[in-house]
Each structure stands twice: as structure tokens, then as C-alpha cells.
Design a protein around this motif. Structure first.
Motif, mmCIF file in Angstrom:
data_model
loop_
_atom_site.group_PDB
_atom_site.id
_atom_site.type_symbol
_atom_site.label_atom_id
_atom_site.label_comp_id
_atom_site.label_asym_id
_atom_site.label_seq_id
_atom_site.Cartn_x
_atom_site.Cartn_y
_atom_site.Cartn_z
ATOM 1 N N TYR A 216 0.809 -1.215 0.000
ATOM 2 C CA TYR A 216 0.000 0.000 0.000
ATOM 3 C C TYR A 216 0.847 1.272 0.000
ATOM 4 C CZ TYR A 216 -4.267 -2.671 0.759
ATOM 5 O OH TYR A 216 -5.327 -3.540 0.608
ATOM 6 N N SER A 217 2.146 1.130 -0.174
ATOM 7 C CA SER A 217 3.039 2.287 -0.058
ATOM 8 C C SER A 217 3.110 3.133 -1.321
ATOM 9 C CB SER A 217 4.450 1.805 0.292
ATOM 10 O OG SER A 217 5.007 1.061 -0.785
ATOM 11 N N ASN A 218 2.720 2.555 -2.482
ATOM 12 C CA ASN A 218 2.863 3.234 -3.772
ATOM 13 C C ASN A 218 4.309 3.627 -4.047
ATOM 14 O OD1 ASN A 218 0.060 3.210 -4.476
ATOM 15 N ND2 ASN A 218 -0.274 4.872 -3.002
ATOM 16 N N GLY A 219 5.237 2.847 -3.501
ATOM 17 C CA GLY A 219 6.644 3.112 -3.728
ATOM 18 C C GLY A 219 7.093 2.690 -5.113
ATOM 19 N N PHE A 226 1.719 -6.387 -9.302
ATOM 20 C CA PHE A 226 1.918 -7.280 -8.157
ATOM 21 C C PHE A 226 1.253 -6.703 -6.912
ATOM 22 C CE2 PHE A 226 4.633 -8.010 -4.386
ATOM 23 C CZ PHE A 226 4.455 -9.387 -4.237
ATOM 24 N N ALA A 227 1.444 -5.400 -6.681
ATOM 25 C CA ALA A 227 0.841 -4.753 -5.517
ATOM 26 C C ALA A 227 -0.674 -4.832 -5.578
ATOM 27 C CB ALA A 227 1.303 -3.300 -5.433
ATOM 28 N N SER A 228 -1.243 -4.615 -6.766
ATOM 29 C CA SER A 228 -2.700 -4.665 -6.922
ATOM 30 C C SER A 228 -3.244 -6.052 -6.618
ATOM 31 C CB SER A 228 -3.080 -4.248 -8.345
ATOM 32 O OG SER A 228 -4.474 -4.352 -8.543
ATOM 33 N N THR A 229 -2.560 -7.068 -7.116
ATOM 34 C CA THR A 229 -2.986 -8.448 -6.851
ATOM 35 C C THR A 229 -2.968 -8.747 -5.362
ATOM 36 O OG1 THR A 229 -2.145 -9.206 -8.994
ATOM 37 C CG2 THR A 229 -2.452 -10.882 -7.295
ATOM 38 N N ARG A 231 -3.227 -6.631 -2.923
ATOM 39 C CA ARG A 231 -4.223 -5.849 -2.189
ATOM 40 C C ARG A 231 -5.569 -6.560 -2.155
ATOM 41 N NH1 ARG A 231 -2.592 -0.311 -5.271
ATOM 42 N NH2 ARG A 231 -0.662 0.135 -4.104
ATOM 43 N N HIS A 232 -5.883 -7.288 -3.208
ATOM 44 C CA HIS A 232 -7.139 -8.042 -3.224
ATOM 45 C C HIS A 232 -7.138 -9.126 -2.149
ATOM 46 C CE1 HIS A 232 -8.900 -6.143 -6.711
ATOM 47 N NE2 HIS A 232 -7.827 -6.378 -7.442
ATOM 48 N N GLN A 233 -5.975 -9.718 -1.923
ATOM 49 C CA GLN A 233 -5.862 -10.769 -0.913
ATOM 50 C C GLN A 233 -5.721 -10.199 0.489
ATOM 51 O OE1 GLN A 233 -2.422 -12.599 -2.956
ATOM 52 N NE2 GLN A 233 -3.574 -14.523 -2.859
ATOM 53 N N CYS A 234 -5.232 -8.970 0.567
ATOM 54 C CA CYS A 234 -4.916 -8.369 1.863
ATOM 55 C C CYS A 234 -5.531 -6.973 1.951
ATOM 56 C CB CYS A 234 -3.410 -8.277 2.039
ATOM 57 S SG CYS A 234 -2.539 -9.842 1.915
ATOM 58 N N PRO A 235 -6.834 -6.873 2.227
ATOM 59 C CA PRO A 235 -7.474 -5.558 2.373
ATOM 60 C C PRO A 235 -6.801 -4.744 3.473
ATOM 61 C CG PRO A 235 -9.115 -7.316 2.276
ATOM 62 C CD PRO A 235 -7.777 -7.980 2.411
ATOM 63 N N SER A 236 -6.726 -3.439 3.277
ATOM 64 C CA SER A 236 -5.998 -2.592 4.213
ATOM 65 C C SER A 236 -6.653 -2.524 5.587
ATOM 66 C CB SER A 236 -5.874 -1.174 3.647
ATOM 67 O OG SER A 236 -7.163 -0.614 3.427
ATOM 68 N N ASN A 237 -7.960 -2.750 5.643
ATOM 69 C CA ASN A 237 -8.662 -2.629 6.918
ATOM 70 C C ASN A 237 -9.037 -3.975 7.530
ATOM 71 O OD1 ASN A 237 -10.511 -3.312 4.997
ATOM 72 N ND2 ASN A 237 -12.067 -1.803 5.600
ATOM 73 N N LYS A 260 13.963 -14.455 -9.522
ATOM 74 C CA LYS A 260 13.378 -13.818 -10.700
ATOM 75 C C LYS A 260 12.316 -12.815 -10.283
ATOM 76 C CE LYS A 260 14.194 -17.911 -13.576
ATOM 77 N NZ LYS A 260 13.569 -18.999 -14.384
ATOM 78 N N ASN A 261 11.543 -13.170 -9.258
ATOM 79 C CA ASN A 261 10.534 -12.240 -8.740
ATOM 80 C C ASN A 261 11.179 -10.959 -8.220
ATOM 81 O OD1 ASN A 261 8.468 -14.077 -9.255
ATOM 82 N ND2 ASN A 261 8.525 -14.931 -7.192
ATOM 83 N N LEU A 262 12.295 -11.094 -7.501
ATOM 84 C CA LEU A 262 12.966 -9.907 -6.963
ATOM 85 C C LEU A 262 13.406 -8.972 -8.081
ATOM 86 C CD1 LEU A 262 15.229 -11.335 -4.074
ATOM 87 C CD2 LEU A 262 12.869 -10.501 -3.973
ATOM 88 N N MET A 263 13.899 -9.528 -9.173
ATOM 89 C CA MET A 263 14.362 -8.706 -10.284
ATOM 90 C C MET A 263 13.212 -7.998 -10.983
ATOM 91 S SD MET A 263 17.404 -11.088 -11.866
ATOM 92 C CE MET A 263 17.845 -9.820 -13.050
ATOM 93 N N GLN A 264 11.997 -8.500 -10.798
ATOM 94 C CA GLN A 264 10.794 -7.873 -11.367
ATOM 95 C C GLN A 264 10.076 -6.989 -10.344
ATOM 96 O OE1 GLN A 264 8.434 -11.162 -12.788
ATOM 97 N NE2 GLN A 264 10.035 -11.895 -14.172
ATOM 98 N N ARG A 265 10.739 -6.718 -9.208
ATOM 99 C CA ARG A 265 10.173 -5.914 -8.114
ATOM 100 C C ARG A 265 8.915 -6.549 -7.523
ATOM 101 N NH1 ARG A 265 8.707 -0.448 -10.101
ATOM 102 N NH2 ARG A 265 8.203 -1.569 -12.027
#
Length: 314
Positions: A216-219, A226-229, A231-237, A260-265
Motif C-alpha cells: 500500500y506504499s505506492n513506492g 503485483f501490488a494490486s494483486t 491488495r485483493h488478498q490483503c485488504p488494508s482494513n 526472478k521475482n525480486l528482479m521484477q520488483r
């Protein structure tokens, strides 16, 4: 006894205990330690662990993590297996392990099977070390020759020291790279060992609260898709204890997709992604991403070195 005299006496007692335990540790671990006293021990442990992983593939990651958490606090002495008492808080309920560490029952089951053939011979510390190796092999990871001969932690050493230090040495999931390198270096493990051992995150799952801030940092150091996916599994509230696989591609197979995942952030935990973030470990991640054999070999060697952390022997 008042506090002024209690603590100096405790410190003196700890010093004596450590001196005695360090003297005992001068004995060498050996891959053939049970060759005569319990020749079927390793086969018995392997069968038990394979059955457990067959029932639940995620258990492989849990057992490897259990061994890691044991070794990083007070050495590889099975102290993480000790149960709570009314007056003593143990490693099981320390914050890095409470409602998180798993696999205790699997190790207990393996111990029961070993006790049937060799009562009172094989330590729980050795069973946990062997179980980590067998869990890796059960999901396609490397195998290695486990050095044996550890004794289990005694209550006095464990209860006195662990109450102060049980949280201090374990790397945090939000650690920066400098802190991670220092934490592993304090245990005699190099940066290469650290990256290789982190590769065990190619299997297993993590609770959402450990990486919610990251997704949720938008960094800039995280892939937006990846972040969007996540977030669906982990709602912020809500959903703090929801589980998500640490490797999106092959979460149940021990391979090099983690790198490989790390290299793709797409690193899951903050402490994962910092391994590839413009720092000195980038080259190690890159090498492991393109050469799985090197990763598997280095992981096995790092597990052997980790098993040598402050063992109680003799």
C-alpha cells in the motif's frame, strides 16, 4: 535476595554456564555420529518428514523456517521446541514465532518414531536439522550431509538467557539490507549465505500484516500489478492473518523463481526486495536467477554452516 545482589549473581552464573557450554562445544559434529548408536535414525526421520510434507506441501517451508529460528536464537539446540510454563515465556511465544511458527507436531512425531528404535539416543536438535534437509528434498530442493551430535538445550541455560535474548538475533521482515547483512554476519554467515538462505522463500506463505505496508506504499520498488494483486488478498482494513504465497509462480516447488521475482520488483516482504535494490547483493540475486544449480548448491552449503551455529555438544 534483593535486586542489587540478584543480578550480579545471575551474571556470574551465566558466565560459568557459558564457559562450560563453550568447552563442551569444542567437540566436533560428525555426519556419522549415530552410525553405531542408532544406524536407522536418518531413514526413520526421512520417512516421517516425507509423510508430513506429502500431506501438506507448505509444511516443508515451515520446518525449514523452524530450524532457522532455532539456530538464530541461542544456537541450534532445539530450544524453540520447549513448551511454555506458568512462569517462563519461551521462544514459542516470542513475537517472531507466536501464531506464526509451525511444524512442532511434525518434529514431535519424528521424535516418537526415532524413540521407538533408539530410546534416549537422538537429540531433538539433530532431528530438527535432519528434518530441514529432508523437507527441502521433499519439494525438489537440494539435499546435503547433515552434521550431527548436538545436545538439546538445558532448562537453566535456556530460561536464564533466552528471556533476554530470544528476540534480538532474528532478522525482521522489515529489516534494511545493512541490518540483514549485520545480523547474518554476527552468526558467521556471509552475504552470499544470507541471499541463498533467503531463497527458501521460494516456498511457503506469509501473513498479510507482514507486507501490507509495502503493497500500500505506492513506492517505486514494487511492481504495480503485483501490488494490486496482493491488495485483493490483503485488504488494508482487514485480513491481517490472511495467507499469500511468497512465490507467485511455483509456490510449492523449491526453485529459483524467488530471485526472478525480486528482479521484477515482486518481492513479497520488504526484507526480500532489499536483496535486489541497487545494493551489494544485486549481483548474487542476478546469478541465482539465471543459474539454479548455483543457488541450490549455495543453499545447501549455507544450511550446513547455519547448523554449526553455537551447537551444544559433548
Amino acid at each position: 535476595m534483593d535486586s542489587a545482589s540478584f543480578f550480579p549473581n545471575i551474571i556470574a552464573a551465566i558466565s560459568v554456564i557459558l564457559l562450560l557450554s563453550n568447552t563442551a562445544c569444542e567437540a566436533q559434529l560428525s555426519t556419522t555420529f549415530y552410525g553405531n548408536s542408532c544406524p536407522n535414525a536418518l531413514a526413520t526421520i526421512r520417512t516421517s518428514i516425507r509423510q508430513a510434507v506429502s500431506r501438506e506441501r507448505r509444511m516443508a517451508a515451515s520446518i525449514i523456517r523452524l530450524h532457522f529460528h532455532d539456530c538464530f536464537v541461542q544456537g541450534c539446540d532445539a530450544s524453540i521446541l520447549l513448551d511454555e510454563t506458568p512462569s517462563i515465556q519461551t521462544e514459542k511465544t516470542a513475537s517472531p514465532n507466536n501464531n506464526s511458527a509451525r511444524g512442532y507436531g511434525v518434529i514431535e512425531a519424528a521424535k516418537r518414531e526415532v524413540e521407538k528404535i533408539c530410546p534416549g539416543v537422538v537429540s531433538c536438535a539433530d532431528i530438527l536439522a535432519v528434518a530441514a534437509r529432508d523437507a527441502s528434498a521433499a519439494v525438489g530442493g537440494p539435499s546435503w550431509n547433515v552434521k550431527l551430535g548436538r545436545r538439546d538445550s538445558t532448562t537453566l541455560i535456556f530460561f536464564v538467557i533466552n528471556s533476554f535474548l530470544k528476540n534480538a538475533d532474528l532478522p525482521r521482515p522489515d529489516s534494511d539490507l545493512r541490518r540483514l547483512i549485520s545480523s547474518f554476519d554476527n552468526k558467521g554467515l556471509s552475504a552470499t549465505d544470507m541471499v541463498a538462505l533467503s531463497g527458501s522463500h521460494t516456498i511457503g506463505q506469509s501473513q498479510c500484516f507482514l507486507f501490507q505496508e509495502r503493497i500500500y506504499s505506492n513506492g517505486t520498488n514494487i511492481d504495480p500489478g503485483f501490488a494490486s494483486t496482493r491488495r485483493h488478498q490483503c485488504p488494508s482494513n482487514s485480513g491481517n492473518t490472511n495467507l499469500a504465497p511468497l512465490d507467485l509462480v511455483t509456490p510449492n516447488s523449491f526453485d529459483n523463481n524467488y530471485f526472478k521475482n525480486l528482479m521484477q520488483r515482486k518481492g513479497h516482504l520488504p526484507s526480500d526486495q532489499v536483496l535486489f535494490s541497487g545494493g551489494p547483493t544485486d549481483s548474487i540475486v542476478f546469478e541465482y536467477s539465471r543459474n539454479p544449480k548455483t543457488f541450490l548448491s549455495d543453499f545447501a552449503n549455507a544450511m550446513i554452516k547455519m547448523g554449526d551455529i553455537e551447537p551444544l555438544t559433548g
